[in-house]
Each structure stands twice: as structure tokens, then as C-alpha cells.
Design a protein around this motif. Structure first.
Motif, PDB file in Angstrom:
ATOM      1  N   ILE A  42       0.837  -1.064  -0.143  1.00  0.00           N
ATOM      2  CA  ILE A  42      -0.030  -0.084   0.241  1.00  0.00           C
ATOM      3  C   ILE A  42       0.979   1.206  -0.133  1.00  0.00           C
ATOM      4  O   ILE A  42       0.679   2.190  -0.922  1.00  0.00           O
ATOM      5  CB  ILE A  42      -0.881  -0.002   1.248  1.00  0.00           C
ATOM      6  CG1 ILE A  42      -1.929  -1.198   0.950  1.00  0.00           C
ATOM      7  CG2 ILE A  42      -1.742   1.556   1.303  1.00  0.00           C
ATOM      8  CD1 ILE A  42      -2.915  -1.240   2.335  1.00  0.00           C
ATOM      9  N   GLU A  43       2.051   1.178   0.705  1.00  0.00           N
ATOM     10  CA  GLU A  43       2.579   2.574   0.863  1.00  0.00           C
ATOM     11  C   GLU A  43       3.617   2.671  -0.299  1.00  0.00           C
ATOM     12  O   GLU A  43       3.666   3.790  -0.656  1.00  0.00           O
ATOM     13  CB  GLU A  43       3.610   2.031   1.999  1.00  0.00           C
ATOM     14  CG  GLU A  43       3.112   2.363   3.349  1.00  0.00           C
ATOM     15  CD  GLU A  43       3.948   2.086   4.713  1.00  0.00           C
ATOM     16  OE1 GLU A  43       3.575   1.908   5.972  1.00  0.00           O
ATOM     17  OE2 GLU A  43       5.277   1.589   4.119  1.00  0.00           O
ATOM     18  N   PHE A  44       3.951   1.423  -0.764  1.00  0.00           N
ATOM     19  CA  PHE A  44       4.739   1.584  -2.236  1.00  0.00           C
ATOM     20  C   PHE A  44       3.784   2.019  -3.356  1.00  0.00           C
ATOM     21  O   PHE A  44       4.550   2.979  -4.046  1.00  0.00           O
ATOM     22  CB  PHE A  44       5.373   0.328  -2.604  1.00  0.00           C
ATOM     23  CG  PHE A  44       5.945   0.243  -3.859  1.00  0.00           C
ATOM     24  CD1 PHE A  44       7.403   0.678  -4.018  1.00  0.00           C
ATOM     25  CD2 PHE A  44       5.481   0.011  -5.140  1.00  0.00           C
ATOM     26  CE1 PHE A  44       8.086   0.832  -5.162  1.00  0.00           C
ATOM     27  CE2 PHE A  44       6.149   0.002  -6.171  1.00  0.00           C
ATOM     28  CZ  PHE A  44       7.330   0.231  -6.383  1.00  0.00           C
ATOM     29  N   TYR A  45       2.810   1.689  -3.457  1.00  0.00           N
ATOM     30  CA  TYR A  45       1.896   2.124  -4.396  1.00  0.00           C
ATOM     31  C   TYR A  45       1.552   3.648  -4.305  1.00  0.00           C
ATOM     32  O   TYR A  45       1.262   4.448  -5.377  1.00  0.00           O
ATOM     33  CB  TYR A  45       0.724   1.330  -4.701  1.00  0.00           C
ATOM     34  CG  TYR A  45       1.048  -0.166  -5.213  1.00  0.00           C
ATOM     35  CD1 TYR A  45       1.990  -0.120  -6.379  1.00  0.00           C
ATOM     36  CD2 TYR A  45       0.719  -1.285  -4.736  1.00  0.00           C
ATOM     37  CE1 TYR A  45       2.309  -1.541  -7.063  1.00  0.00           C
ATOM     38  CE2 TYR A  45       1.089  -2.619  -5.338  1.00  0.00           C
ATOM     39  CZ  TYR A  45       1.890  -2.617  -6.198  1.00  0.00           C
ATOM     40  OH  TYR A  45       2.351  -3.770  -6.852  1.00  0.00           O
ATOM     41  N   ARG A  46       1.333   3.890  -3.128  1.00  0.00           N
ATOM     42  CA  ARG A  46       0.947   5.421  -2.782  1.00  0.00           C
ATOM     43  C   ARG A  46       2.050   6.221  -3.311  1.00  0.00           C
ATOM     44  O   ARG A  46       1.939   7.529  -3.919  1.00  0.00           O
ATOM     45  CB  ARG A  46       0.871   5.547  -1.463  1.00  0.00           C
ATOM     46  CG  ARG A  46       0.471   7.009  -0.932  1.00  0.00           C
ATOM     47  CD  ARG A  46      -0.448   7.166   0.371  1.00  0.00           C
ATOM     48  NE  ARG A  46       0.759   6.772   1.314  1.00  0.00           N
ATOM     49  CZ  ARG A  46       0.467   5.861   2.194  1.00  0.00           C
ATOM     50  NH1 ARG A  46      -0.426   5.040   2.115  1.00  0.00           N
ATOM     51  NH2 ARG A  46       1.620   5.655   3.217  1.00  0.00           N
ATOM     52  N   ALA A  58      -9.456  -0.132  -7.975  1.00  0.00           N
ATOM     53  CA  ALA A  58      -9.326  -1.549  -8.505  1.00  0.00           C
ATOM     54  C   ALA A  58      -7.896  -2.079  -8.854  1.00  0.00           C
ATOM     55  O   ALA A  58      -7.556  -3.366  -8.659  1.00  0.00           O
ATOM     56  CB  ALA A  58     -10.302  -1.582  -9.407  1.00  0.00           C
ATOM     57  N   VAL A  59      -7.255  -1.130  -9.348  1.00  0.00           N
ATOM     58  CA  VAL A  59      -5.811  -1.572  -9.784  1.00  0.00           C
ATOM     59  C   VAL A  59      -4.975  -2.014  -8.752  1.00  0.00           C
ATOM     60  O   VAL A  59      -4.300  -3.113  -8.437  1.00  0.00           O
ATOM     61  CB  VAL A  59      -5.137  -0.659 -10.595  1.00  0.00           C
ATOM     62  CG1 VAL A  59      -3.602  -0.777 -10.937  1.00  0.00           C
ATOM     63  CG2 VAL A  59      -5.748  -0.482 -12.049  1.00  0.00           C
ATOM     64  N   LYS A  60      -4.916  -1.136  -7.566  1.00  0.00           N
ATOM     65  CA  LYS A  60      -4.205  -1.295  -6.179  1.00  0.00           C
ATOM     66  C   LYS A  60      -4.597  -2.601  -5.605  1.00  0.00           C
ATOM     67  O   LYS A  60      -3.874  -3.148  -4.922  1.00  0.00           O
ATOM     68  CB  LYS A  60      -4.260   0.143  -5.430  1.00  0.00           C
ATOM     69  CG  LYS A  60      -3.824   1.191  -6.188  1.00  0.00           C
ATOM     70  CD  LYS A  60      -3.982   2.412  -4.991  1.00  0.00           C
ATOM     71  CE  LYS A  60      -3.204   3.586  -5.630  1.00  0.00           C
ATOM     72  NZ  LYS A  60      -3.642   5.000  -5.097  1.00  0.00           N
ATOM     73  N   VAL A  61      -5.994  -2.760  -5.391  1.00  0.00           N
ATOM     74  CA  VAL A  61      -6.671  -3.904  -4.769  1.00  0.00           C
ATOM     75  C   VAL A  61      -6.078  -5.143  -5.496  1.00  0.00           C
ATOM     76  O   VAL A  61      -5.624  -6.256  -5.017  1.00  0.00           O
ATOM     77  CB  VAL A  61      -8.199  -4.067  -4.396  1.00  0.00           C
ATOM     78  CG1 VAL A  61      -8.588  -5.263  -4.071  1.00  0.00           C
ATOM     79  CG2 VAL A  61      -8.381  -2.659  -3.798  1.00  0.00           C
ATOM     80  N   THR A  62      -6.115  -5.183  -6.926  1.00  0.00           N
ATOM     81  CA  THR A  62      -5.734  -6.400  -7.633  1.00  0.00           C
ATOM     82  C   THR A  62      -4.262  -6.504  -7.424  1.00  0.00           C
ATOM     83  O   THR A  62      -3.862  -7.793  -7.267  1.00  0.00           O
ATOM     84  CB  THR A  62      -5.913  -6.047  -9.301  1.00  0.00           C
ATOM     85  OG1 THR A  62      -7.286  -5.626  -9.289  1.00  0.00           O
ATOM     86  CG2 THR A  62      -5.486  -7.257  -9.913  1.00  0.00           C
TER      87      THR A  62
END
Length: 270
Positions: A42-46, A58-62
Motif C-alpha cells: 500500500i505504501e509503495f503504490y502510494r 481496483a488496480v491497487k486492490v488487484t
């Protein structure tokens, strides 16, 4: 004073969870790697997403589900020789590539690159740690201890006598003196572990144990620098605030993510 107490309490809880996850059994270790993976992703994608480049929920959850499938699938294969979890991870890869076709971004490949980078950088090393754990849980525990001691030694020696910058462009405070100090702490710990608890490290000779500590020290430093580069690029101080007084999860496991593949390679080739 309040901040010191909060930081100490958080550190004790964090270390307690690490020890419990490693020492109880393989199921608790799966829970531990999952607990480390989700907030770190979560932190990396943020960090990797900003402004118009922000990925959809949706992309992040996937992607998070994909990371968990990789960890769970590797665990399942190592412990029960079942391929279903890794099969589901392959399905995630197919779905993620197909999702790129329907992205409304101007440059959808950037989103795909962010997704796969998070998987390779965070989920893959944690999945590979399951293989190291299957060799010996005590090797995994020693790996964590070496990382902690490397950080401690680097801070103490670097603060006291650090003069020569290690990698000023990325981390101005790190010094060569601190680097060698951290390595000395690791080597000393390796010698003590091997002499006091030889049965826990029967896979190693003394020389291999020392090499193990050196590998952890070197790659832990690189791991810290990699995350420093990410944070410097995205202009943030901490990856998150999930751990009060300590920042984000990615701040705590940055060294681990580079150390795990290095240790696994050492076990394979030595």
C-alpha cells in the motif's frame, strides 16, 4: 519523552510479532509475511503514484491480491507441494496485463510498470523467504537479528566517528565508518551465535556463518539505500505512519527486501 516511550512500545510490539511469527510454526510465518506485505505494498503504490498518474482503487486492490497470491502460493508449494496458489498468481498476471488494455491513462504501461515493480520489490522477496524458512527458521531469525544489529552498529559508529560519506547523493548521513561498524556488529553476533547455539546452525561452518553475516550487512545497506532513493525521488521523509514513532512498514523492511534474495542465493551456491 512521550515520543520515546511511544517509539519504544511500537518497537517492542514489532519485534514481538517478528519473533512469534518466526518461532511458532510455518503457519505463523505465513501470517507474518502477509502482515508485512500488505501495508508495504500500500505504501509503495502510494509513493509510486502521484497526481494524474494515480492508479485506480481496483488496480491497487488487484495488485495487493496478486502479492498475497505469490506469497501464499510459494508457501503452499514449499510446505505441501501444491501448485494452486502459484497458479492463481499466474492468473493475476494475465488479468493485470489485460486490465492495461482498458486503462484510460495516457500511458497505461506506466501503471503496469508500477504494479509489477511493487510485486518484484516487495512480494517476491517475502515469498522467497518461505524457502529460506523451510531450510531453517533459525537462519531467518538470525537474518532479522543481523539486520537490526547492522542498523544499530552503523548508527552508533557513524554518529561517533563518521566522517567519510558512503552514498551522499542518496543518503547524506550514511558514512563508511558506520558501514564497517554495522558489519563488525554482525560478524561478532555471528561468532557468538555459532558458539552458543551450534545446533541451530548445523547447516553452516564457522566461515559460512561469518559469510552469512557479511552478506546480510552488505545487502541490508543496499536495501536501505534503495528505499532512500525511492523516498528521495518522491520527496517524502517516511513511507507511511502505520508504526507510530517508526514511520511506515516499508521503512522497517527495506533492508529485508534486498537481504532475502541475497541470502537465498548464498544458500543455493555455497
Amino acid at each position: 519523552m512521550k515520543n520515546i516511550l511511544l517509539r519504544s512500545f511500537t518497537g517492542l510490539v514489532y519485534v514481538g510479532l517478528i519473533l512469534a511469527g518466526i518461532l511458532i510454526n510455518e503457519v505463523s510465518y505465513l501470517c507474518l509475511t502477509t502482515l508485512l506485505c500488505v501495508p508495504a505494498l500500500i505504501e509503495f503504490y502510494r509513493l509510486a503514484s502521484s497526481g494524474s498518474a494515480n492508479d485506480s482503487t481496483a488496480v491497487k486492490v488487484t495488485d495487493i491480491v496478486g502479492g498475497l497470491l505469490l506469497i501464499g502460493g510459494t508457501w503452499e508449494l514449499v510446505n505441501y507441494l501444491l501448485p494452486y496458489g502459484l497458479g492463481a498468481f499466474i492468473l493475476y498476471l494475465l488479468v493485470r496485463f489485460i486490465m492495461t488494455l482498458y486503462s484510460k491513462e495516457k500511458e497505461p504501461l506506466r501503471s503496469l510498470t508500477r504494479s509489477l515493480t511493487g510485486i518484484v520489490y516487495i512480494a517476491l522477496p517475502l515469498a522467497l523467504s518461505t524457502i529460506v524458512y523451510s531450510v531453517s527458521r533459525h537462519i531467518v531469525l538470525a537474518m532479522f537479528i543481523f539486520i537490526w544489529l547492522n542498523d544499530t552498529g552503523a548508527f552508533l559508529i557513524g554518529s561517533a566517528i563518521g566522517r567519510h560519506r558512503l552514498f551522499e547523493r542518496i543518503s547524506p548521513k550514511k558514512s563508511w565508518e558506520g558501514f564497517w561498524g554495522g558489519m563488525v556488529f554482525c560478524i561478532a553476533a555471528a561468532i557468538m551465535m555459532y558458539n552458543f547455539w551450534p545446533a541451530y546452525f548445523s547447516e553452516f561452518r564457522m566461515g559460512t556463518m561469518i559469510l552469512f553475516s557479511v552478506v546480510v550487512s552488505v545487502f541490508a545497506t543496499w536495501g536501505d539505500l534503495v528505499e532512500s532513493l525511492i523516498k528521495r525521488t518522491t520527496h517524502v521523509k517516511d513511507s507511511g505512519n502505520i508504526l507510530p514513532g517508526h514511520g511506515g512498514m516499508l521503512d522497517r523492511i527495506d533492508s529485508l527486501l534486498i537481504v532475502i534474495p541475497a541470502v537465498l542465493c548464498m544458500l543455493i551456491f555455497i
